[in-house]
Design a protein around this motif. Structure first.
Motif, mmCIF file in Angstrom:
data_model
loop_
_atom_site.group_PDB
_atom_site.id
_atom_site.type_symbol
_atom_site.label_atom_id
_atom_site.label_comp_id
_atom_site.label_asym_id
_atom_site.label_seq_id
_atom_site.Cartn_x
_atom_site.Cartn_y
_atom_site.Cartn_z
ATOM 1 N N GLN A 166 -5.419 1.416 6.769
ATOM 2 C CA GLN A 166 -5.907 0.931 5.627
ATOM 3 C C GLN A 166 -5.982 -0.600 5.712
ATOM 4 N N VAL A 167 -4.879 -1.366 6.110
ATOM 5 C CA VAL A 167 -4.696 -2.592 6.289
ATOM 6 C C VAL A 167 -5.661 -3.268 7.344
ATOM 7 N N ALA A 168 -5.776 -2.420 8.512
ATOM 8 C CA ALA A 168 -6.668 -2.795 9.600
ATOM 9 C C ALA A 168 -7.982 -2.910 9.312
ATOM 10 N N GLN A 169 -8.403 -1.901 8.550
ATOM 11 C CA GLN A 169 -9.823 -1.545 7.979
ATOM 12 C C GLN A 169 -10.299 -2.472 6.957
ATOM 13 N N THR B 246 -2.646 -5.063 16.171
ATOM 14 C CA THR B 246 -2.091 -6.088 15.241
ATOM 15 C C THR B 246 -0.989 -5.916 14.210
ATOM 16 N N VAL B 247 -1.742 -4.929 13.236
ATOM 17 C CA VAL B 247 -1.068 -4.628 11.990
ATOM 18 C C VAL B 247 0.471 -4.066 12.284
ATOM 19 N N TYR B 248 0.069 -3.036 13.420
ATOM 20 C CA TYR B 248 1.453 -2.309 13.612
ATOM 21 C C TYR B 248 2.809 -3.325 14.199
ATOM 22 N N LEU C 233 0.882 -1.308 -0.014
ATOM 23 C CA LEU C 233 -0.110 0.162 0.074
ATOM 24 C C LEU C 233 0.936 1.167 0.141
ATOM 25 N N MET C 234 1.853 1.122 0.744
ATOM 26 C CA MET C 234 2.835 2.352 0.961
ATOM 27 C C MET C 234 3.362 2.716 -0.803
#
Length: 290
Positions: free
Chosen positions: A271-274, A282-284, A257-258
């Motif tokens: 965005q990944v979390a959503q 968790t994503v972090y 995404l970046m």
């Protein structure tokens, strides 16, 4: 609390009529719309100069008052006062239906709360007019209207919409429609069916139909003018697209995404979390390998 409105039952108050106006062709003005504008006591118009040309064409002499997004809070009490005196008011936008991407919603709410009847008239609407000639499935459909202008925010909107199965209706400026399709491609893919409709009901009415990639290439080589509607096909295989849209590994997904959207790790993590419906923490942790 339940509320029942009998539109034409005798009342001490006047009636607020929501009157649609043509989206281009004056021949689309209905007999009822013309007679209503002649019979009411006051017309609340988005742009009085624009509406005056319409009134002149149909020999309507009813007085006008401006009612637009910048004076809504000032005008609503004034219009309620007129209606409470027993006078009727017609509300119009510059083109099409009041309240649809135009002023009107707040006035309708205020009238309902005050016990004033709100009567809608059927008529011209750009979104549905474009939809039925688009060649894409006319039902189910959803009306989105204008997307956010900033690139990052608009791509986030596309992320939220990418798995919608119904046909989607958008409004857009001719100056931003190419960027809109580019953002669409970055999230929905280049093969999603798209129809760009311009100048509906007017002499230069035109429909550009094809895949998102084909439509974008067409827009790159043509100058687009006039009012624009964009019709986007729904996702026929939402689960499959959800699986194929991003990498399985969370860290790779963030990096993807970046790179593809030129955004920060913070925004990518959000965005990944959503999209995965998991916690940002968790994503972090996955991204930073904690």
């Amino acid at each position: 609390m339940i509320e029942s409105q009998k539109s034409y039952e005798s009342s001490l108050y006047g009636i607020l009529y929501l009157v649609p106006t043509p989206i281009g062709n004056l021949g689309d003005m209905t007999y009822r719309a013309v007679s209503t504008l002649k019979e009411v006591d006051l017309i609340a118009a988005e742009d009085t100069r624009h509406t005056q040309r319409l009134l002149n064409h149909f020999e309507i002499t009813t007085s006008q008052i401006s009612f637009h997004e910048h004076n809504t809070q000032e005008r609503i009490p004034q219009l309620l006062e007129v209606l409470k005196k027993g006078e009727d008011v017609a509300q119009v936008s510059d083109a099409g239906m009041p309240s649809i991407s135009d002023p009107g919603f707040e006035l309708v709410q205020a009238c309902i709360q005050a016990g004033i009847s709100v009567v809608p008239l059927p008529g011209a609407n750009a979104g549905v007019t474009a939809l039925i000639a688009s060649g894409l499935a006319p039902q189910p459909f959803t009306f989105i209207g204008f997307l956010k202008r900033k690139k990052k925010e608009q791509r986030e909107q596309w992320e939220e919409l990418k798995n919608r199965e119904e046909t989607m209706i958008f409004y857009e400026s001719p100056f931003r429609v190419k960027e809109m399709i580019h953002n669409l491609i970055s999230v929905l893919g280049s093969e999603r069916s798209v129809v760009v409709c311009r100048e509906l009901t007017k002499r230069y009415e035109e429909f550009i139909r094809g895949s998102a990639k084909e439509v974008f290439e067409w827009l790159e080589s043509h100058e687009v003018k006039g009012e624009i509607c964009v019709i986007v096909a729904g996702n026929l295989n939402p689960e499959e697209e959800e699986k194929s849209a991003f990498p399985e590994d969370i860290k790779t997904h963030v990096e993807w995404l970046m790179n593809s959207q030129a955004i920060s790790s913070k925004d990518a993590i959000k965005q990944v979390a959503q999209s995965r419906n998991i916690k940002k923490q968790t994503v972090y942790q996955a991204y930073h390998e904690l």
